[in-house]
Design a protein around this motif. Structure first.
Motif, PDB file in Angstrom:
ATOM      1  N   MET A 320       0.822  -1.209   0.000  1.00 38.53           N
ATOM      2  CA  MET A 320       0.000   0.000   0.000  1.00 38.53           C
ATOM      3  C   MET A 320       0.858   1.262   0.000  1.00 38.53           C
ATOM      4  O   MET A 320       0.572   2.229  -0.718  1.00 38.53           O
ATOM      5  CB  MET A 320      -0.939  -0.013   1.204  1.00 38.53           C
ATOM      6  CG  MET A 320      -1.993  -1.102   1.169  1.00 38.53           C
ATOM      7  SD  MET A 320      -3.074  -1.083   2.614  1.00 38.53           S
ATOM      8  CE  MET A 320      -3.870   0.512   2.425  1.00 38.53           C
ATOM      9  N   ALA A 321       1.923   1.268   0.801  1.00 35.07           N
ATOM     10  CA  ALA A 321       2.796   2.436   0.849  1.00 35.07           C
ATOM     11  C   ALA A 321       3.510   2.647  -0.482  1.00 35.07           C
ATOM     12  O   ALA A 321       3.626   3.779  -0.973  1.00 35.07           O
ATOM     13  CB  ALA A 321       3.812   2.280   1.982  1.00 35.07           C
ATOM     14  N   GLY A 322       3.987   1.558  -1.086  1.00 29.62           N
ATOM     15  CA  GLY A 322       4.656   1.690  -2.385  1.00 29.62           C
ATOM     16  C   GLY A 322       3.725   2.216  -3.455  1.00 29.62           C
ATOM     17  O   GLY A 322       4.099   3.085  -4.256  1.00 29.62           O
ATOM     18  N   GLY A 323       2.479   1.719  -3.489  1.00 29.39           N
ATOM     19  CA  GLY A 323       1.522   2.211  -4.463  1.00 29.39           C
ATOM     20  C   GLY A 323       1.156   3.660  -4.240  1.00 29.39           C
ATOM     21  O   GLY A 323       0.979   4.427  -5.198  1.00 29.39           O
ATOM     22  N   THR A 324       1.040   4.074  -2.967  1.00 27.86           N
ATOM     23  CA  THR A 324       0.692   5.462  -2.669  1.00 27.86           C
ATOM     24  C   THR A 324       1.813   6.417  -3.042  1.00 27.86           C
ATOM     25  O   THR A 324       1.576   7.494  -3.602  1.00 27.86           O
ATOM     26  CB  THR A 324       0.360   5.606  -1.173  1.00 27.86           C
ATOM     27  OG1 THR A 324      -0.736   4.741  -0.844  1.00 27.86           O
ATOM     28  CG2 THR A 324      -0.019   7.045  -0.841  1.00 27.86           C
ATOM     29  N   LEU A 325       3.057   6.036  -2.749  1.00 31.93           N
ATOM     30  CA  LEU A 325       4.182   6.939  -2.974  1.00 31.93           C
ATOM     31  C   LEU A 325       4.647   6.962  -4.427  1.00 31.93           C
ATOM     32  O   LEU A 325       4.958   8.034  -4.964  1.00 31.93           O
ATOM     33  CB  LEU A 325       5.351   6.539  -2.074  1.00 31.93           C
ATOM     34  CG  LEU A 325       5.127   6.696  -0.562  1.00 31.93           C
ATOM     35  CD1 LEU A 325       6.313   6.147   0.207  1.00 31.93           C
ATOM     36  CD2 LEU A 325       4.902   8.169  -0.210  1.00 31.93           C
ATOM     37  N   LEU A 329       5.078   1.577 -10.048  1.00 29.55           N
ATOM     38  CA  LEU A 329       6.490   1.297  -9.766  1.00 29.55           C
ATOM     39  C   LEU A 329       6.676   0.949  -8.298  1.00 29.55           C
ATOM     40  O   LEU A 329       7.422   0.024  -7.959  1.00 29.55           O
ATOM     41  CB  LEU A 329       7.351   2.505 -10.136  1.00 29.55           C
ATOM     42  CG  LEU A 329       8.843   2.400  -9.799  1.00 29.55           C
ATOM     43  CD1 LEU A 329       9.490   1.302 -10.607  1.00 29.55           C
ATOM     44  CD2 LEU A 329       9.550   3.735 -10.035  1.00 29.55           C
ATOM     45  N   GLY A 330       5.992   1.673  -7.416  1.00 29.22           N
ATOM     46  CA  GLY A 330       6.099   1.391  -5.995  1.00 29.22           C
ATOM     47  C   GLY A 330       5.563   0.024  -5.625  1.00 29.22           C
ATOM     48  O   GLY A 330       6.152  -0.681  -4.798  1.00 29.22           O
ATOM     49  N   MET A 331       4.432  -0.379  -6.239  1.00 24.79           N
ATOM     50  CA  MET A 331       3.885  -1.705  -5.968  1.00 24.79           C
ATOM     51  C   MET A 331       4.820  -2.794  -6.488  1.00 24.79           C
ATOM     52  O   MET A 331       4.951  -3.860  -5.877  1.00 24.79           O
ATOM     53  CB  MET A 331       2.505  -1.836  -6.611  1.00 24.79           C
ATOM     54  CG  MET A 331       1.475  -0.893  -6.034  1.00 24.79           C
ATOM     55  SD  MET A 331      -0.164  -1.124  -6.739  1.00 24.79           S
ATOM     56  CE  MET A 331      -0.577  -2.738  -6.090  1.00 24.79           C
TER      57      MET A 331
END
Length: 381
Positions: A320-325, A329-331
């Motif tokens: 979730m944090a990777g997708g939000t930030l 690419l974050g996911m």
């Protein structure tokens, strides 16, 4: 003597500040370049996954020949997946489009009245077309702003599609170069590591590489096997969308509980809309149960084990944090970054356990002989 110690402490502090500033700068650049980094990151992952096979083949042939052979195998596997899956998924998507009116009628005529009867909420009145039209007329300015936003999104989507196609075309080229030059890239990065910390960095890099390699290769196999198992099971139950739901659930198994939840939710709704009886709903439950048993007692222990050492909540937070930030690419990077962070946390815990802050005036030999506090025998994650 004290002055020399003070100067050494100040120098060490400034070095830490410099490394912190470098790390923050790299993260800031990563955030700025996130929209264009996806094909490079995905290609780097493919190159990293394929490098061990290239290294083995390199013992019998040249590096270039080994790279060409591994790259050709990757392309053949991809083409085989496209030939097998695209017609199947196309048929499932057409079935989904044709079934949407039936899902809408079931939702309005069956699901919502059932919810209203048990909760006392008047949901259908809020979905009345006349009421919705009246709300739009009363808030026409807001609706106009929404329409403008939608039109703007549609206009931008054309450029997004072009960029997406360009990334797909760029991916095989980048993957080939990463496969060919992986050892060279690793060597050049290693040459930049300060010599005083080289042994520590090398040990942590090897540990992170072992953790990531075992986890990602095992997790990909788990996703593939579960996707096939779920799709076959729901197809045997008789669901028209069973193959699509099963494959999606298999892909979502990299997030704990999300894959099984999608089977229960989407499979249950599909069974109720298509058949409306408890027998087929029980069939979906059986598929879910079999999948959980196979994953928990066979696939995960054999293929993944406890290599990543992350708690399920930590995995969910990382994704979730990777997708939000950083978006997609974050996911994509969430689990690899979390696994590396877990290796670093274990190292930091080890350093802390041997530091003056933790030990106080206790001699190191007594500290090593002391019993391990509860929970320290588990991974930091």
């Amino acid at each position: 003597m004290q002055r020399d110690q003070d100067l050494a402490s100040i120098a060490a502090f400034y070095r830490r500040v410099q490394w912190t500033a470098l790390g923050v700068g790299l993260l800031w650049c990563l955030w700025l370049l996130a929209p264009i980094l996806s094909p490079f990151v995905f290609a780097a992952l493919l190159g990293w996954l394929g490098d061990p096979m290239v290294d083995r083949l390199e013992r019998r042939m040249s590096r270039n020949s080994a790279v060409v052979l591994v790259f050709a195998v990757m392309i053949l596997v991809l083409l085989l997946a496209v030939v097998l899956l695209v017609p199947l998924l196309e048929d499932q998507i057409m079935t989904l489009v044709d079934s949407l009116p039936g899902y809408r009628d079931w939702f309005v005529q069956t699901a919502l009245p059932w919810i209203e009867q048990r909760t006392g909420l008047q949901i259908l009145s809020w979905l009345d077309p006349d009421r919705l039209f009246q709300l739009i007329r009363e808030h026409w300015q807001g609706a106009g702003g929404i329409a403008a936003s939608v039109l703007g999104y549609v206009s931008r989507s054309g450029f997004a599609l072009v960029a997406w196609l360009a990334n797909i075309a760029l991916l095989p080229v980048l993957t080939f170069f990463f496969l060919r030059d992986w050892d060279l890239i690793v060597g050049r990065v290693g040459a930049l590591v300060p010599r005083d910390h080289y042994d520590t960095v090398r040990r942590l890099a090897l540990e992170a590489n072992e953790v990531l390699g075992g986890f990602l290769r095992g997790q990909l196999l788990v996703m593939l096997v579960l996707g096939i198992l779920y799709a076959l099971g729901l197809w045997l139950v008789g669901l028209k969308l069973g193959i699509l739901i099963g494959l999606v659930a298999g892909l979502l198994t990299f997030v704990p509980y999300l894959g099984p939840a999608s089977i229960i939710l989407f499979g249950g709704i599909a069974a109720l809309v298509q058949f409306g009886d408890w027998q087929h709903l029980a069939g979906v439950g059986i598929v879910f149960g079999v999948g959980q048993v196979v994953e928990s007692f066979l696939l995960t222990p054999m293929l993944v084990g406890d290599r990543i050492g992350l708690h399920p909540m930590a995995v969910i937070f990382a994704v979730m944090a990777g997708g939000t930030l950083f978006g997609f690419l974050g996911m994509l990077l969430a689990l690899p970054v979390a696994a590396v962070a877990n290796v670093l946390l274990r190292y930091a815990q080890e350093r802390y356990r041997h530091s003056r802050l933790y030990a106080g005036d206790t001699p190191a030999i007594l500290l090593d002989a002391a019993p391990t506090p509860p929970g320290d025998d588990q991974d930091a994650g």
